[in-house]
Design an enzyme around this catalytic site. Structure first.
Site, short mmCIF file in Angstrom:
data_model
loop_
_atom_site.label_atom_id
_atom_site.label_comp_id
_atom_site.label_asym_id
_atom_site.label_seq_id
_atom_site.Cartn_x
_atom_site.Cartn_y
_atom_site.Cartn_z
N ARG A 135 -3.33 -13.92 -2.17
CA ARG A 135 -3.48 -14.27 -0.76
C ARG A 135 -4.16 -15.64 -0.58
O ARG A 135 -3.96 -16.33 0.41
CB ARG A 135 -4.24 -13.18 -0.01
N SER A 173 0.84 -1.22 0.00
CA SER A 173 0.00 0.00 0.00
C SER A 173 0.86 1.26 0.00
O SER A 173 0.60 2.23 -0.72
CB SER A 173 -0.87 0.05 1.26
N ASP A 181 -7.21 -7.68 4.59
CA ASP A 181 -6.48 -8.59 3.70
C ASP A 181 -6.06 -9.87 4.40
O ASP A 181 -5.49 -10.77 3.77
CB ASP A 181 -5.23 -7.89 3.14
N ARG A 211 -13.77 -6.41 -10.95
CA ARG A 211 -13.93 -5.76 -9.64
C ARG A 211 -14.64 -4.41 -9.77
O ARG A 211 -14.50 -3.70 -10.77
CB ARG A 211 -12.55 -5.60 -8.99
N ARG A 231 1.65 4.40 -2.97
CA ARG A 231 1.47 5.81 -2.62
C ARG A 231 2.77 6.59 -2.73
O ARG A 231 2.78 7.76 -3.16
CB ARG A 231 0.88 5.92 -1.21
N SER A 250 -13.03 2.09 3.27
CA SER A 250 -12.11 1.67 2.20
C SER A 250 -11.03 2.72 1.99
O SER A 250 -11.32 3.87 1.63
CB SER A 250 -12.88 1.45 0.90
N ALA A 251 -9.79 2.30 2.18
CA ALA A 251 -8.68 3.24 1.98
C ALA A 251 -8.52 3.58 0.51
O ALA A 251 -8.00 4.65 0.17
CB ALA A 251 -7.40 2.62 2.51
N GLN A 252 -8.96 2.68 -0.37
CA GLN A 252 -8.82 2.98 -1.80
C GLN A 252 -9.79 4.09 -2.19
O GLN A 252 -9.44 5.02 -2.91
CB GLN A 252 -9.06 1.72 -2.63
C1 S3P Z 1 -5.61 -1.04 0.11
C2 S3P Z 1 -6.83 -1.00 0.69
C3 S3P Z 1 -7.67 -2.19 0.91
C4 S3P Z 1 -6.87 -3.47 0.79
C5 S3P Z 1 -5.94 -3.46 -0.38
C6 S3P Z 1 -4.97 -2.30 -0.28
C7 S3P Z 1 -4.89 0.22 -0.10
O1 S3P Z 1 -8.70 -2.21 -0.05
O2 S3P Z 1 -7.73 -4.58 0.69
O3 S3P Z 1 -5.20 -4.66 -0.45
O4 S3P Z 1 -3.66 0.19 -0.35
O5 S3P Z 1 -5.52 1.28 -0.02
P1 S3P Z 1 -10.10 -1.43 0.19
O6 S3P Z 1 -9.82 0.00 0.23
O7 S3P Z 1 -10.95 -1.81 -1.00
O8 S3P Z 1 -10.64 -1.99 1.47
#
Ligand code: S3P
Length: 451
Positions: free
Chosen positions: A404, A27, A324, A127, A31, A171-173
């Site tokens: 995973r 992650s 994860d 997805r 970034r 969700s961090a994404q």
């Molecule tokens: C991630 C956020 C998570 C995680 C992914 C990495 C990221 O996803 O499952 O492997 O780096 O922001 P979600 O934001 O969809 O939960």
């Protein structure tokens, strides 16, 4: 058809012993590349994860005109273009298997006066992307959204509309894509989420000189925001070791007999180590020491030894901090006594594979009882009253293009009564290219399987 060289077998061992270095956090690596690319000046990144997913982001940024050089001793140098310097790429941006790469880059393109079409592999193309395209559209970004599935074209604008967004999921994404798009918006962009997800974006923006505010709002949601128009300033960065990769070694050491391992400098951001808390509640012998800060993140050395585990109820609000890690937790749960309940994990159905169903089906092949609902899973541990667990090997399973899943079943093979063969293991390259070597150096028995 899976090629025979794309299969591995894993078989029972006595234990894992030794110390091993884990590569950089995935992650944070994505970034670091993205933020260095729009910073003013040159950033040296140390410890970047050299995996397929991270290279997908790196190559996409090169297509966008960013100069990135990979130097000796793992150093990567990125010459930033400044906040508005990216160029329309001549090809589609192929993000391969990387959900983080594609979603964060959509946010990035959204705030530049350029267009890009995103494509990915079969798994990524299934997805959901509407969770990103919807808020970006609200920011005035024009998107050909293809029913929320790749290929998707984003026509960015140099100054998107500021947005105050309530995300339905933690969700961090999602959070990161919106904040990145908000960097060039005229005004404040904020995201609130039901439970705080990993906060690497917030921390790293601070590292590059952007102030980000955060608070718990009146409904108890976590809210984070920034005022657009700031400039990121290049600043050298070191990536901590990935706790999500370490998770496979941690569980492997816990469930195999006579194991003692140490893992130095692992990221222990509290939004990432829900698995460790859960395993400790299950009776795991996991200790941490030598706490330090690396790249604005807390890291520690982690020591793990074989442990007798018991089933637990994993608190629903812990899910984002171990999202994860449920596949490998379910392996630990299979070796425990009693049931382990995992709730609020519906998001697992939208990962590289449907991780609830794929884990449940594979564990059943191993003789483990598993119940599932849309948003939960319960693994009934096989440990009996004499302390013996029983995992039936002798089966072959597909990774379903999910790194995973592949690694989880290879760890299960280390405690099974006959070997487990996993097909489609090249997917492990997306996040943990050194997985097999690392496990085997500590005493594992994972080998190439030829028909
Ligand atoms: C991630 C956020 C998570 C995680 C992914 C990495 C990221 O996803 O499952 O492997 O780096 O922001 P979600 O934001 O969809 O939960």
């Amino acid at each position: 058809m899976t090629k025979s060289t794309d299969s591995l077998s894993s078989e029972a061992i006595n234990g894992l012993n030794g110390t091993c270095a884990i590569a950089g956090d995935k992650s944070i690596s994505h970034r670091a590349l993205i933020f260095s690319s729009i910073a003013e000046g040159t950033t040296k990144i140390r410890g970047l994860l050299k995996s397929k997913d991270v290279y997908s982001t790196l190559n996409a940024l090169r297509e966008l005109g960013v100069n990135i050089s990979i130097q000796k001793q793992g150093l990567v140098e990125v010459t930033g273009t400044g906040m508005h310097g990216l160029q329309t790429p001549s090809n589609s941006l192929d993000l391969g298997n990387s959900g983080t790469g594609v979603r964060l880059l959509m946010g990035l393109i959204g705030s530049q006066q350029i267009s890009a079409t995103f494509i990915g592999d079969n798994s990524l193309s299934k997805r959901p992307m509407r969770r990103i395209t919807e808020p970006l559209s609200q920011m005035g970004v024009e998107i050909n959204d293809n029913n929320g599935l790749l290929p998707i074209t984003v026509n960015g604008r140099s100054s998107p509309l500021p947005l105050s967004y309530r995300s339905p999921v933690a969700s961090a994404q999602i959070k990161s894509a919106i904040l990145i798009a908000g960097l060039n918006a005229r005004g404040m962009t904020s995201v609130s989420e039901p439970t705080k997800s990993r906060d690497h974006t917030e921390r790293m923006l601070g590292h590059y000189g952007i102030s980000v505010f955060s608070e718990n709002d009146s409904d108890g949601n976590y809210k984070v925001g920034l005022i657009g128009g700031g400039k990121l300033k290049a600043k050298d960065f070191t990536v901590p070791s990935d706790p999500s990769s370490a998770a496979f070694l941690i569980v492997a050491a816990l469930i195999t007999k006579d194991s003692n391992i140490s893992l130095p400098n692992i990221g222990i951001n509290s939004q990432r180590i829900g698995l460790i808390s859960t395993l400790q509640e299950m009776g795991a012998n996991i200790k941490m020491s030598n706490f330090k800060e690396v790249g604005g993140e807390e890291v520690a050395d982690i020591y793990v030894s074989s442990s007798s585990l018991k089933g637990v109820i994993v608190p629903a609000d812990r899910a984002p901090s171990m999202i994860d890690e449920y596949p490998i937790l379910s392996v630990a749960a299979a070796m425990a006594s009693g049931p382990t309940y995992m709730e609020n994990i519906g998001e697992l159905r939208h990962k590289e594979a449907d991780r609830i169903t794929v884990m449940a089906e594979g564990l059943r092949l191993a003789g483990v009882n598993v119940d599932e609902t849309d948003t939960s899973m319960c693994v009934h541990g096989t440990k009996d009253k004499w302390g013996n667990s029983c995992i039936n090997g002798g089966f072959r399973i597909s990774s379903q293009h999910d790194h995973r899943i592949a690694m989880s079943f290879l760890i299960l093979g280390l405690v099974s009564n006959d070997k487990i063969i996993v097909d489609g293991v090249s997917t492990i390259e997306t996040s943990f290219p050194d997985f097999v070597r690392t496990i085997n150096e500590l005493g594992g028995r994972i080998n190439t399987y030829k028909n």
